[in-house]
Design a protein around this motif. Structure first.
Motif, PDB file in Angstrom:
ATOM      1  N   ASP A 288       0.815  -1.215   0.000  1.00 33.44           N
ATOM      2  CA  ASP A 288       0.000   0.000   0.000  1.00 33.44           C
ATOM      3  C   ASP A 288       0.847   1.263   0.000  1.00 33.44           C
ATOM      4  OD1 ASP A 288      -2.300  -1.568   0.115  1.00 33.44           O
ATOM      5  OD2 ASP A 288      -2.351  -1.535   2.316  1.00 33.44           O
ATOM      6  N   GLY A 289       2.039   1.190   0.577  1.00 34.98           N
ATOM      7  CA  GLY A 289       2.872   2.384   0.667  1.00 34.98           C
ATOM      8  C   GLY A 289       2.303   3.435   1.601  1.00 34.98           C
ATOM      9  N   ILE A 290       1.641   2.983   2.664  1.00 31.60           N
ATOM     10  CA  ILE A 290       1.008   3.888   3.628  1.00 31.60           C
ATOM     11  C   ILE A 290       1.816   3.890   4.918  1.00 31.60           C
ATOM     12  CG2 ILE A 290      -1.067   4.298   5.024  1.00 31.60           C
ATOM     13  CD1 ILE A 290      -2.686   2.965   2.816  1.00 31.60           C
ATOM     14  N   SER A 291       2.130   5.080   5.407  1.00 32.55           N
ATOM     15  CA  SER A 291       2.855   5.168   6.672  1.00 32.55           C
ATOM     16  C   SER A 291       1.904   5.108   7.862  1.00 32.55           C
ATOM     17  CB  SER A 291       3.694   6.448   6.728  1.00 32.55           C
ATOM     18  OG  SER A 291       2.869   7.597   6.586  1.00 32.55           O
ATOM     19  N   PHE A 348      -1.782   8.838   5.024  1.00 36.83           N
ATOM     20  CA  PHE A 348      -0.436   9.382   4.805  1.00 36.83           C
ATOM     21  C   PHE A 348       0.372   8.381   3.983  1.00 36.83           C
ATOM     22  CE2 PHE A 348      -2.098  11.318   8.607  1.00 36.83           C
ATOM     23  CZ  PHE A 348      -1.709  12.647   8.503  1.00 36.83           C
ATOM     24  N   LEU A 349       0.768   8.798   2.782  1.00 33.95           N
ATOM     25  CA  LEU A 349       1.510   7.937   1.864  1.00 33.95           C
ATOM     26  C   LEU A 349       3.004   8.170   1.995  1.00 33.95           C
ATOM     27  CD1 LEU A 349      -0.702   8.304  -1.352  1.00 33.95           C
ATOM     28  CD2 LEU A 349      -0.862   6.587   0.454  1.00 33.95           C
ATOM     29  N   GLU A 350       3.765   7.093   1.891  1.00 39.49           N
ATOM     30  CA  GLU A 350       5.225   7.180   1.953  1.00 39.49           C
ATOM     31  C   GLU A 350       5.768   7.717   0.625  1.00 39.49           C
ATOM     32  OE1 GLU A 350       6.094   3.130   2.595  1.00 39.49           O
ATOM     33  OE2 GLU A 350       5.758   3.199   4.777  1.00 39.49           O
ATOM     34  N   PRO A 351       6.954   8.307   0.648  1.00 39.97           N
ATOM     35  CA  PRO A 351       7.588   8.719  -0.621  1.00 39.97           C
ATOM     36  C   PRO A 351       7.787   7.496  -1.507  1.00 39.97           C
ATOM     37  CG  PRO A 351       8.769   9.595   1.281  1.00 39.97           C
ATOM     38  CD  PRO A 351       7.787   8.613   1.820  1.00 39.97           C
ATOM     39  N   ARG A 356       7.510  12.925  -3.540  1.00 38.85           N
ATOM     40  CA  ARG A 356       7.459  13.260  -2.128  1.00 38.85           C
ATOM     41  C   ARG A 356       6.268  12.577  -1.447  1.00 38.85           C
ATOM     42  NH1 ARG A 356       7.564  19.563  -1.309  1.00 38.85           N
ATOM     43  NH2 ARG A 356       5.693  19.353  -2.617  1.00 38.85           N
ATOM     44  N   ALA A 357       6.339  12.483  -0.156  1.00 43.09           N
ATOM     45  CA  ALA A 357       5.214  11.952   0.609  1.00 43.09           C
ATOM     46  C   ALA A 357       4.011  12.861   0.430  1.00 43.09           C
ATOM     47  CB  ALA A 357       5.599  11.852   2.086  1.00 43.09           C
ATOM     48  N   ARG A 358       2.844  12.290   0.432  1.00 40.40           N
ATOM     49  CA  ARG A 358       1.622  13.087   0.297  1.00 40.40           C
ATOM     50  C   ARG A 358       0.512  12.477   1.142  1.00 40.40           C
ATOM     51  NH1 ARG A 358      -1.812  11.389  -4.318  1.00 40.40           N
ATOM     52  NH2 ARG A 358      -1.048   9.379  -5.066  1.00 40.40           N
ATOM     53  N   THR A 359      -0.581  13.228   1.271  1.00 36.92           N
ATOM     54  CA  THR A 359      -1.695  12.804   2.112  1.00 36.92           C
ATOM     55  C   THR A 359      -2.982  12.821   1.303  1.00 36.92           C
ATOM     56  OG1 THR A 359      -0.628  13.751   4.071  1.00 36.92           O
ATOM     57  CG2 THR A 359      -2.989  13.256   4.231  1.00 36.92           C
ATOM     58  N   LEU A 360      -3.741  11.733   1.387  1.00 37.81           N
ATOM     59  CA  LEU A 360      -5.066  11.663   0.780  1.00 37.81           C
ATOM     60  C   LEU A 360      -6.104  11.891   1.867  1.00 37.81           C
ATOM     61  CD1 LEU A 360      -4.693   8.500  -1.514  1.00 37.81           C
ATOM     62  CD2 LEU A 360      -4.603  10.897  -2.207  1.00 37.81           C
ATOM     63  N   THR A 361      -6.972  12.879   1.671  1.00 37.94           N
ATOM     64  CA  THR A 361      -8.028  13.184   2.640  1.00 37.94           C
ATOM     65  C   THR A 361      -9.366  12.738   2.059  1.00 37.94           C
ATOM     66  OG1 THR A 361      -6.794  15.075   3.477  1.00 37.94           O
ATOM     67  CG2 THR A 361      -9.137  14.978   4.002  1.00 37.94           C
ATOM     68  N   VAL A 362     -10.088  11.917   2.812  1.00 36.42           N
ATOM     69  CA  VAL A 362     -11.346  11.345   2.344  1.00 36.42           C
ATOM     70  C   VAL A 362     -12.428  11.627   3.378  1.00 36.42           C
ATOM     71  CG1 VAL A 362     -12.536   9.249   1.615  1.00 36.42           C
ATOM     72  CG2 VAL A 362     -10.072   9.498   1.213  1.00 36.42           C
ATOM     73  N   THR A 363     -13.545  12.209   2.939  1.00 33.82           N
ATOM     74  CA  THR A 363     -14.684  12.457   3.826  1.00 33.82           C
ATOM     75  C   THR A 363     -15.834  11.552   3.419  1.00 33.82           C
ATOM     76  OG1 THR A 363     -14.047  14.756   4.225  1.00 33.82           O
ATOM     77  CG2 THR A 363     -16.336  14.163   4.668  1.00 33.82           C
ATOM     78  N   LEU A 364     -16.430  10.875   4.398  1.00 33.97           N
ATOM     79  CA  LEU A 364     -17.564   9.981   4.200  1.00 33.97           C
ATOM     80  C   LEU A 364     -18.779  10.550   4.920  1.00 33.97           C
ATOM     81  CD1 LEU A 364     -15.702   6.661   5.073  1.00 33.97           C
ATOM     82  CD2 LEU A 364     -16.015   7.634   2.805  1.00 33.97           C
TER      83      LEU A 364
END
Length: 407
Positions: A288-291, A348-351, A356-364
């Motif tokens: 997944d590459g998720i920190s 939070f995704l790893e590099p 670069r590392a980035r963040t996916l924000t999801v609202t449900l």
């Protein structure tokens, strides 16, 4: 299509009698509308009355009853409530869906077709032939009531469907009200059903001479549209595959909200926010590459009508730890009467691959809203896979066909 016998048994006598009177059915004065507890004998008695009508008239009336029976269920009742609320028709106090549909057939016959279209749209929501699109919130109103925009959109739809110029068509625009099943919040929806004359089909039928003859039956195709300007969402129901629905959505944006970017298709799944009532175990795999993953906000609605929103601010504790520390047994996560109606996750995704590392924000949000479609197609597929794994969205529905062709 459902048989009308069950519909007749459940319909109130006070509505059935004027319905048949209005359709010039000769009913004896002593006809027992409460006959035998509304059993088979009652239905046979109605069939006997219909059997005295001329053949063509008998077929028409039975077809009308079949249509009413086909939408006389829980979804049909919700559709009727939505459409009637949008049209200012009061159905409060009526005796169930049969009573409502018979009242509409008597006093508002056009509304019955709208209820049927809305029922079909509800049944197919999330399935094959249906798509929902998210438009960006640019703060500018949609031109939904602009006649020129409506005419231009209709011309585009006819071109998208490759309809010959001589084919007849009609667009029925109307207003409905959708109510959030948990919070009771109302959203005004502008809807359209576009009726397009399709190619005729050749069918065998008995003619005037009582022999089989081949007749041409003119078919009609429906395209459904439901617009929620507050949420910036457009639903499209149209046969012809993803390309047709994408083109209809693009045409909608071009004519009704030209300032917006191209709309993005959004999968529609039931949101399962009860999963977040306790601190979740977000299962993460190396691929997944998720920190890490965090719940950054929770919105609650109480049975008393109150809303509460909590956001994670500090890095030293989770939102669950904060609610436990601050409220203990009185936390909306633990005390009765509170329902989670929205949540925001930060992934939070790893590099990776030099990026670069980035963040996916999801609202449900309940019952089936998510901001996942605001991401790229790759991100959408990735995030939905995670949400399914974490039991935050229901599995996808089995494919369904689009709104049926109608004669």
């Amino acid at each position: 299509m459902a048989s009308y016998s069950g519909f007749l048994r459940k319909a109130p006598a006070s509505r059935l009698k004027p319905f048949f009177d209005a359709r010039n059915v000769d009913v004896p004065e002593d006809f027992d509308w409460e006959s035998s507890g509304r059993g088979k004998a009652f239905v046979r008695a109605i069939d006997d009355l219909l059997g005295e009508l001329p053949d063509r008239r008998q077929d028409e009336l039975k077809a009308e009853l079949d249509l009413l029976a086909s939408i006389a269920d829980a979804e049909g009742m919700i559709a009727a409530e939505r459409i009637c609320a949008g049209q200012g028709i009061d159905i409060e106090g009526l005796e169930g869906v049969q009573d409502v549909l018979l009242m509409l057939a008597l006093s508002h016959p056009q509304i019955v077709d709208r209820v049927a279209a809305e029922t079909s749209l509800m049944r197919r929501s999330g399935g094959k032939g249906w798509a929902s699109f998210q438009l960006e919130d640019d703060g500018k109103p949609w031109a939904l009531h602009d006649d020129a925009a409506r005419d231009a959109f209709l011309r585009d739809v006819l071109e998208i469907l490759n309809v010959a110029s001589h084919r007849r068509n009609e667009a029925d625009w109307f207003r409905s009200i959708r109510t959030n099943p948990i919070t009771g919040e109302e959203a005004e929806i502008t809807q359209a059903t576009i009726y397009v004359e399709d190619r005729a089909e050749s069918e065998l039928a008995f003619g005037p001479s009582a022999t089989l003859e081949r007749h041409l039956v003119q078919k009609v195709v429906e395209v459904g549209l439901a617009c929620n300007p507050q949420a910036r969402i457009v639903e499209v129901a149209a046969r012809g595959g993803k390309k047709v629905r994408d083109q209809c959505a693009a045409s909608f944006a071009k004519h009704f909200t030209p300032q917006s970017a191209v709309p993005i298709q959004m999968p529609r799944r039931a949101v399962l926010l009860d999963t977040l009532r306790a601190a979740p175990d977000f299962t993460i795999e190396p691929a997944d590459g998720i920190s890490r993953v965090e719940v950054s906000s929770l919105d609650f609605f109480s049975t008393g009508g109150e809303f509460a929103r909590f956001e994670k601010r500090g890095e030293d504790e989770t939102i669950y730890q904060f609610l436990e520390r601050r409220f203990g047994s009185m936390s909306p996560l633990r005390s009765g009467g509170w329902t989670i109606v929205a949540a925001t996750l930060r992934i939070f995704l790893e590099p990776r691959d030099g990026k670069r590392a980035r963040t996916l924000t999801v609202t449900l949000r309940t019952p089936n809203s998510t901001t996942v479609p605001n991401k790229t197609e790759t991100d959408r597929q990735f995030v939905f896979g995670l949400l399914e794994r974490w039991h935050l969205v229901a599995p996808p529905r089995k494919d369904l066909d689009l709104i049926e062709d109608v004669d």
